[in-house]
Scaffold this motif. Sequence first.
Motif, PDB file in Angstrom:
ATOM      1  N   HIS C   6      68.777  52.867  31.944  1.00  0.00           N
ATOM      2  CA  HIS C   6      68.723  53.725  32.212  1.00  0.00           C
ATOM      3  C   HIS C   6      69.655  55.520  31.468  1.00  0.00           C
ATOM      4  O   HIS C   6      68.580  56.077  30.664  1.00  0.00           O
ATOM      5  N   GLU C  27      80.687  53.407  30.075  1.00  0.00           N
ATOM      6  CA  GLU C  27      79.627  51.696  30.571  1.00  0.00           C
ATOM      7  C   GLU C  27      82.063  51.717  31.009  1.00  0.00           C
ATOM      8  O   GLU C  27      81.352  50.978  30.244  1.00  0.00           O
ATOM      9  N   ASN C  35      71.936  45.705  36.504  1.00  0.00           N
ATOM     10  CA  ASN C  35      71.053  45.336  36.068  1.00  0.00           C
ATOM     11  C   ASN C  35      69.653  44.829  35.030  1.00  0.00           C
ATOM     12  O   ASN C  35      69.470  44.069  35.207  1.00  0.00           O
ATOM     13  N   THR C  36      70.101  45.750  34.126  1.00  0.00           N
ATOM     14  CA  THR C  36      69.991  46.089  33.059  1.00  0.00           C
ATOM     15  C   THR C  36      69.736  44.666  32.213  1.00  0.00           C
ATOM     16  O   THR C  36      68.453  43.866  32.026  1.00  0.00           O
ATOM     17  N   THR C  40      64.674  40.061  36.156  1.00  0.00           N
ATOM     18  CA  THR C  40      63.458  38.718  35.496  1.00  0.00           C
ATOM     19  C   THR C  40      62.487  40.245  34.827  1.00  0.00           C
ATOM     20  O   THR C  40      61.073  39.155  34.258  1.00  0.00           O
ATOM     21  N   VAL C 171      83.849  55.759  35.005  1.00  0.00           N
ATOM     22  CA  VAL C 171      84.115  56.911  35.475  1.00  0.00           C
ATOM     23  C   VAL C 171      85.024  56.541  37.202  1.00  0.00           C
ATOM     24  O   VAL C 171      84.457  55.896  37.831  1.00  0.00           O
ATOM     25  N   GLY C 331      63.338  49.073  38.406  1.00  0.00           N
ATOM     26  CA  GLY C 331      63.834  49.911  37.494  1.00  0.00           C
ATOM     27  C   GLY C 331      63.276  49.586  36.165  1.00  0.00           C
ATOM     28  O   GLY C 331      63.803  49.820  35.574  1.00  0.00           O
ATOM     29  N   LYS C 333      61.101  48.082  34.078  1.00  0.00           N
ATOM     30  CA  LYS C 333      59.849  48.745  33.571  1.00  0.00           C
ATOM     31  C   LYS C 333      59.759  49.945  33.284  1.00  0.00           C
ATOM     32  O   LYS C 333      58.829  50.101  32.650  1.00  0.00           O
TER      33      LYS C 333
HETATM   34  C1  LIG Z   1      67.744  39.741  39.921  1.00  0.00           C
HETATM   35  C2  LIG Z   1      67.397  41.601  39.673  1.00  0.00           C
HETATM   36  C3  LIG Z   1      65.654  41.262  39.382  1.00  0.00           C
HETATM   37  C4  LIG Z   1      65.111  42.357  38.820  1.00  0.00           C
HETATM   38  N1  LIG Z   1      63.691  42.204  38.481  1.00  0.00           N
HETATM   39  C5  LIG Z   1      63.421  43.443  37.563  1.00  0.00           C
HETATM   40  C6  LIG Z   1      61.631  43.164  37.835  1.00  0.00           C
HETATM   41  O1  LIG Z   1      61.806  41.793  37.396  1.00  0.00           O
HETATM   42  N2  LIG Z   1      61.068  44.043  36.843  1.00  0.00           N
HETATM   43  C7  LIG Z   1      62.175  45.795  36.838  1.00  0.00           C
HETATM   44  O2  LIG Z   1      61.612  46.415  36.693  1.00  0.00           O
HETATM   45  N3  LIG Z   1      62.962  45.509  37.186  1.00  0.00           N
HETATM   46  C8  LIG Z   1      63.998  44.577  38.515  1.00  0.00           C
HETATM   47  N4  LIG Z   1      65.296  45.297  38.564  1.00  0.00           N
HETATM   48  C9  LIG Z   1      65.167  46.502  38.808  1.00  0.00           C
HETATM   49  C10 LIG Z   1      66.134  46.493  37.703  1.00  0.00           C
HETATM   50  O3  LIG Z   1      66.832  45.515  37.348  1.00  0.00           O
HETATM   51  C11 LIG Z   1      67.288  47.564  37.599  1.00  0.00           C
HETATM   52  O4  LIG Z   1      66.278  48.691  39.015  1.00  0.00           O
HETATM   53  C12 LIG Z   1      66.963  48.392  36.215  1.00  0.00           C
HETATM   54  O5  LIG Z   1      68.177  47.419  35.129  1.00  0.00           O
HETATM   55  C13 LIG Z   1      68.646  49.131  36.825  1.00  0.00           C
HETATM   56  O6  LIG Z   1      68.980  50.069  35.355  1.00  0.00           O
HETATM   57  P1  LIG Z   1      69.940  51.113  35.321  1.00  0.00           P
HETATM   58  O7  LIG Z   1      70.009  51.559  33.761  1.00  0.00           O
HETATM   59  O8  LIG Z   1      69.724  51.989  36.459  1.00  0.00           O
HETATM   60  O9  LIG Z   1      70.737  50.549  35.676  1.00  0.00           O
HETATM   61  P2  LIG Z   1      72.025  49.275  35.134  1.00  0.00           P
HETATM   62  O10 LIG Z   1      71.495  48.541  34.513  1.00  0.00           O
HETATM   63  O11 LIG Z   1      72.788  47.921  36.653  1.00  0.00           O
HETATM   64  O12 LIG Z   1      73.411  49.345  34.966  1.00  0.00           O
HETATM   65  C14 LIG Z   1      74.397  50.404  35.713  1.00  0.00           C
HETATM   66  C15 LIG Z   1      75.632  50.829  34.978  1.00  0.00           C
HETATM   67  O13 LIG Z   1      76.642  51.554  35.091  1.00  0.00           O
HETATM   68  C16 LIG Z   1      77.399  50.889  35.466  1.00  0.00           C
HETATM   69  N5  LIG Z   1      78.773  51.369  36.191  1.00  0.00           N
HETATM   70  C17 LIG Z   1      78.068  51.538  37.985  1.00  0.00           C
HETATM   71  N6  LIG Z   1      79.359  52.508  37.759  1.00  0.00           N
HETATM   72  C18 LIG Z   1      80.217  52.679  36.924  1.00  0.00           C
HETATM   73  C19 LIG Z   1      81.610  53.902  36.666  1.00  0.00           C
HETATM   74  N7  LIG Z   1      82.419  54.452  37.923  1.00  0.00           N
HETATM   75  N8  LIG Z   1      81.526  54.292  35.886  1.00  0.00           N
HETATM   76  C20 LIG Z   1      80.399  54.105  34.191  1.00  0.00           C
HETATM   77  N9  LIG Z   1      79.764  52.743  34.198  1.00  0.00           N
HETATM   78  C21 LIG Z   1      79.257  52.781  35.784  1.00  0.00           C
HETATM   79  C22 LIG Z   1      77.326  49.567  35.610  1.00  0.00           C
HETATM   80  O14 LIG Z   1      78.499  48.975  34.862  1.00  0.00           O
HETATM   81  C23 LIG Z   1      76.469  49.461  34.900  1.00  0.00           C
HETATM   82  O15 LIG Z   1      76.196  48.823  33.212  1.00  0.00           O
HETATM   83  C24 LIG Z   1      65.837  43.888  38.875  1.00  0.00           C
HETATM   84  C25 LIG Z   1      67.036  43.688  39.495  1.00  0.00           C
HETATM   85  C26 LIG Z   1      67.820  42.600  39.925  1.00  0.00           C
HETATM   86  C27 LIG Z   1      69.352  42.225  40.221  1.00  0.00           C
END
Ligand SMILES: Cc1cc2nc3c(=O)[nH]c(=O)nc-3n(C[C@H](O)[C@H](O)[C@H](O)COP(=O)(O)OP(=O)(O)OC[C@H]3O[C@@H](n4cnc5c(N)ncnc54)[C@H](O)[C@@H]3O)c2cc1C
Lengths: 902, 87, 379
Positions: C6, C27, C35-36, C40, C171, C331, C333
Amino acid sequence: MRLPSGGTGITREKELSFAFDGKPHRGFEGDTVASALLAAGVRTVGRSFKYHRPRGIWGHGVEEPNAIFDVKLAGFHEPNARGTTTPLADGLVVRSINARPDASRDRFGFLDRFAKFIPAGFYYKTFMWPSWERFEPRIRAMAGLGEIDREWAPKAFSSHVHDTCDVLVVGAGNSGLRAALAAARDGRSVTVVDEGFAPGGQLLYRSRTADGEHAEEWLASTLAELSRLGVTIMSRSTAYGIYDHNLVCVAELKKATNPPISHRIRPKQIVLATGAIERPLVFPNNDRPGIMSAASALFYLRRHGVRVGERIVIASNNDSTAEVAEAFRVVGANVTEVSSVANVRGKNRVEAVIDENGRSIPADALLVSGGYSPTVHLFCQAKGKLAWSDERAAFVPKDEVQGVKVIGSANGDFRWRVQASWPTKPTKERAWIDFQNDVTSKDVALAARENFRSVEHLKRYTTLGMATDQGKTSNVNGLAALAAFTGRSIAETGTTTFRPPYTPVSMMAFTGYRHGQLFNPVRRLALETEHRAAGAIFGEYGGWLRPAAYDRDIQSEALRAREGVGIFDASPLGKVEVIGPDAGLLLDFNGYGKVSTLKPGRIRYGLTLNENGSVYDDGVIARLDETRFLVSCSSSHVTGVHLRLEDIRQDLFDPTRLSIHNATSRWATLTVTGPKSRSLLDSLSLGLDLGNEAFPHMSWRMATFEGGPVRLARVSFSGDLSFEVSVPQSKAASLFCALREAGARFNATMLGLEALMILRAEKGYIVIGKDTDGLTLPHDLGIVGPRDKRTDEFVGRRSLFTEWAQEKKRRQFTGLSITDGGGPLATGAHAIERVTGKSRSIGFVTSSYFSPTIGKPIALGLIENAMERQGEIIEMQHLGAVRKARVSAACAFDPEGARLNA
Amino acid sequence: MHLICCPFCGNRDETEFRFAVEAGKRRGSVSSSPDEWAKYLYFQNNVKGDTREVWMHLTCGELFILSRNSVTHSIHGSEPVRKAAEA
Amino acid sequence: MGGGGHGLATAYYLAKNHGISNVAILEKGWIGGGNTGRNTTAVRSNYFYPESVALYEFSLQLYERLSKELNYNIMLSQRGGLNVAHSEMDMEIAARLVNAMQINGIDAELFDRRQVLKVVPLLNTGPNARYPVFGGVWQGRAGICRHDAVAWGYARAASHLGVDIIQNCEVLDFIIEGGACRGVSTSRGEIRSDRVAMAVAGHSSMLSAKAGFSLPIQSYSLQAMVSEPVKPVLDTALLSIGTGTYANQSDKGEIVFGGGLDRIPSYAQRGNPPAHDHTISGLIEMFPAFGQLKILRQWAGIVDVTPDSSPIIGPSPIPGLYLDCGWGTGGFKAIPAGGWLLAHLMATGSHHEISKPFDLDRFTTGRLIDEAAGSGIAH
Ligand SMILES: Cc1cc2nc3c(=O)[nH]c(=O)nc-3n(C[C@H](O)[C@H](O)[C@H](O)COP(=O)(O)OP(=O)(O)OC[C@H]3O[C@@H](n4cnc5c(N)ncnc54)[C@H](O)[C@@H]3O)c2cc1C
Ligand SMILES: [Zn+2]
């Protein structure tokens, strides 16, 4: 080649025959598939994942990257079996995987020549035109290792054993056994688990213990003493994970054809004596068949009497190989020792080794040792942190973790000295780091160049360490290379996370009894046998197995009950007693409608809400006496209702003045419904006046049945005169018989749930969760009294006044009648509204049947503004087809309720 | 597999328990403002680290306060809700 | 804040759609490591409510052209997604879902038993199957794609457009002046900016606490695991409500699968046996033949679960600080849409039509978007 004698692990008297890639071979009891193949002189045992390079056996344990086979034996099948840990068995059918037709003649071997075009991560940069999906099927077919047998189904299930002890020692080698001995002598209960076939670890093939004792003798006497002290030693038992609160999961392989036994052990103290794993050296063509771990070669010699070559070169950066050289000389091999290797000649087997001076040494085996990596997987799973040690050329445990002690080689306490020799730059010819996944030092360099400098990125980009060996031989070499190529130290570069399981574990180890009906057992009625005898067809409803129908013609079953009398098993309905002087107040808070004003002997219908205002459940509450209420809830909500009552009791009331008792399973309830229900029950002579005056609708009475209590409640879910008759479970069968016998004279029908669903739908009675969803508020059902009139607090009250709750356009519960002369609407059909050519859903059908009573289809649904729309004709869409229906009253039969009060 | 201590029954397997809510939350009422009601109903502190939470031991039915760490999962202790409220 | 999908997509679209390239992604670890990189990878847009459909369908359409746009193969494999129905009642709900989807223009179909077994022939149809197959909800355009490639592809493209990606930069706090967010302080110093957004998934509550507000979020571990790789045996992305297990097969051949949340609120990126026992048993119950396989790896991510399991996109109570969180278990997708919409919000200061319903204010107005409440199927 098998030597004429020797081999402490095999029984030469017991010959076993097996097949490899279609060719018959023989081995001995005590052999593994790997040792038997080595003995038989088979060099190429498989092909690598990507380049299809010929591969031989590297190791002798769980670290093995190459010898992965498809193994079949009498109904047992393992698609990716590790040859080094699979015991040989008579009749075992072994096939190489990822090779066609077999390992030695693989027709995809040509791929290696295109290696230049398919380096790490190549697929991220290509295959986009016209689309990935054009290429994907072929790529998928090329990938994957073994093949599963599509017809296979489990025959045996794993047992799960939960255990505890004072000290759990993981690893029955030199250090582990010493620790076990010390603890046992100290009077503590000790369990030792080891993944090998026999306890001993390195002592099984090294001549001396760490303290210089004669290994074999020390092992024998130690095992004898441990046994005397009552220490349990489990072989072929892998501790594959340490989870929260130091729970150790162990998979024990007892019988080859059975799934592992799953042990969950929570010891007071964990001792990790898991040893160390020998690393390869990184040099060009270091993956050729015939190149193997020096320690493993010694293992096969001492345990299996197998000499892996006649002209052996040993390349080592440490002095652990001195014993190896010596041992092979003793058995007549020609041994040359070098400290590093420049290249290797030979494709399907080693033919010569080129040393750093360019000298070519003819050889049929090259034994290497690139140092040892402590097996710290479990320590890290237990949240242990590692520190890099230059001196030991290894990551070793740093700070202690509570309850976990690491000892011996696992702690980096090696007996030998290492002169680290890491890759400094990628070589011209490929040098392998991860054998199974075909990751070379060039790939690491590529990743570094593309800025995948984090070890986690390296791993993901190149797939280093992600094969079935989980990087046991490759991780440290890989990150050492990354460190070198990015100009950092190994310590700075760090390691990837060690994820469970430590080695791959059969899925069957986890399932235990959770399969088939036991996966999530249905609840069964006390009267199941009786219902079956009465011809019931069963179905699952809310976790209960209940009679769906007794007659294939559900319509006539419903009609018979409507016109005469039916008997229905309502036992799963919840019966939660709330007892105490504050019981009424508690139920007032719990429910939407007030309960405390109910008079003893009377019954009231009501809803309960979630705190967000949505309807949670409905049901009737009977006041048994001043201080006792009986809450009847939906069968699937019994636990939930019980918990929320407890929650309210403990949070808001004086718990000493209240108690909640879930009596659901104590009572069986049979409902007698229909115009003739009173006559039927009268004939039972319960000594109770069932007349309308004495026993009006929505009241209950106690009477006696066969000398015990019987509770009759006059409530109805069919819209007809009905009595719920409840007796203690022990009397269920006699009540059933009595009703059936008496019923015969009234032509009573057994009534299944499906027919009852029709009867209630004719009356417009809701089923929560079917005719409501998680957004339905009580006023969407037209029940507004408590919201508007109550002045006291109750669960969900405030939520009835949010912006959303007060919104005009709400989906409301309603009836739907057919105006097109067709059959019933499909349940799940949506009502649509067309705005500027686009359709919009304004709700959906939740229940739909043909009504035998009124001879027409009926339906219930949740439709936007249904109260205002009464009489309106709307369009209903189901799978593309559109029909018409009229929004009408939910109750399609006897709206005045005359039959109820009959 | 956590071992959670019920103040009444001692250490038991986590599957016998259910997390209810963060400790210290007050129920809202009909006089709560929309914001207050939303806070009560939906918002939480969701603390990373040491937490105090209300749990229920499903087998004995008692609610109690559990002190634990949401990162390391170590359990620091538990007490009956009543005691906590009176203290 | 947050170098997950995201965050990276937001930076890319800020630069690409709005010409704002003076953007930094902070990051705390390595990009894609949250989670990215742990999910799955199921992508689909077959949702029940029009608000959800608008969001996830927009995302799927962006995904469909992403490889070419980024010149990075995200390996989108639209092999079809299936939710299996196990009873007459499941079929009724399935019909309710499919009709809703079709009305909203989604390529959903109601499959009968025969059609289901045609696309997933290995499903358990034995006499002892706890969850017999009745049919299912099919979306042909659903599928899977390569998670790392999504993160890396966006990162590379954003970087080309001038975005700074700063790894190992956590952060720690906000710079709040006059009640507005004016930047952040990090493990590597202060960075000032008048527009700050958090896309930190399971760690959202921690950061919001630093800014002085709480969120309707509870963090849980969500586990997933893979088997050893085998030749193709499963060609769809499949979910069974009955067993609670979902599965697909990666291009490499591993069976990738998972189930429900761990039962205990948690920030430990680590799974716990009760949930994985249940999930694995569910998989074997659905596919008895998978009993031949071994578990190769299991892991967990910290997911940010909201009361209605729908995301939060919108301004926070602190001016200058924006939210993109609450994606919970689903999230991945939505990465392209999440990035696009958050970029729109940050660049223009106001909601895109699609993100409006997902504002934080829905918890006050009560206008939740609860897929599970409406359809029994969440994310
Ligand atoms: C096991 C599992 C299976 C899943 N399966 C699916 C699926 O099949 N289909 C689907 O659509 N979704 C799925 N999801 C959900 C999906 O992975 C997440 O909703 C999505 O990846 C979120 O993306 P993001 O960028 O918001 O978060 P993330 O990818 O978690 O990124 C957040 C980032 O913020 C960083 N961060 C945190 N705190 C700080 C800070 N204080 N300062 C700087 N950086 C920080 C973290 O290190 C991380 O890299 C699954 C999740 C899991 C755990
Ligand atoms: Zn207890």
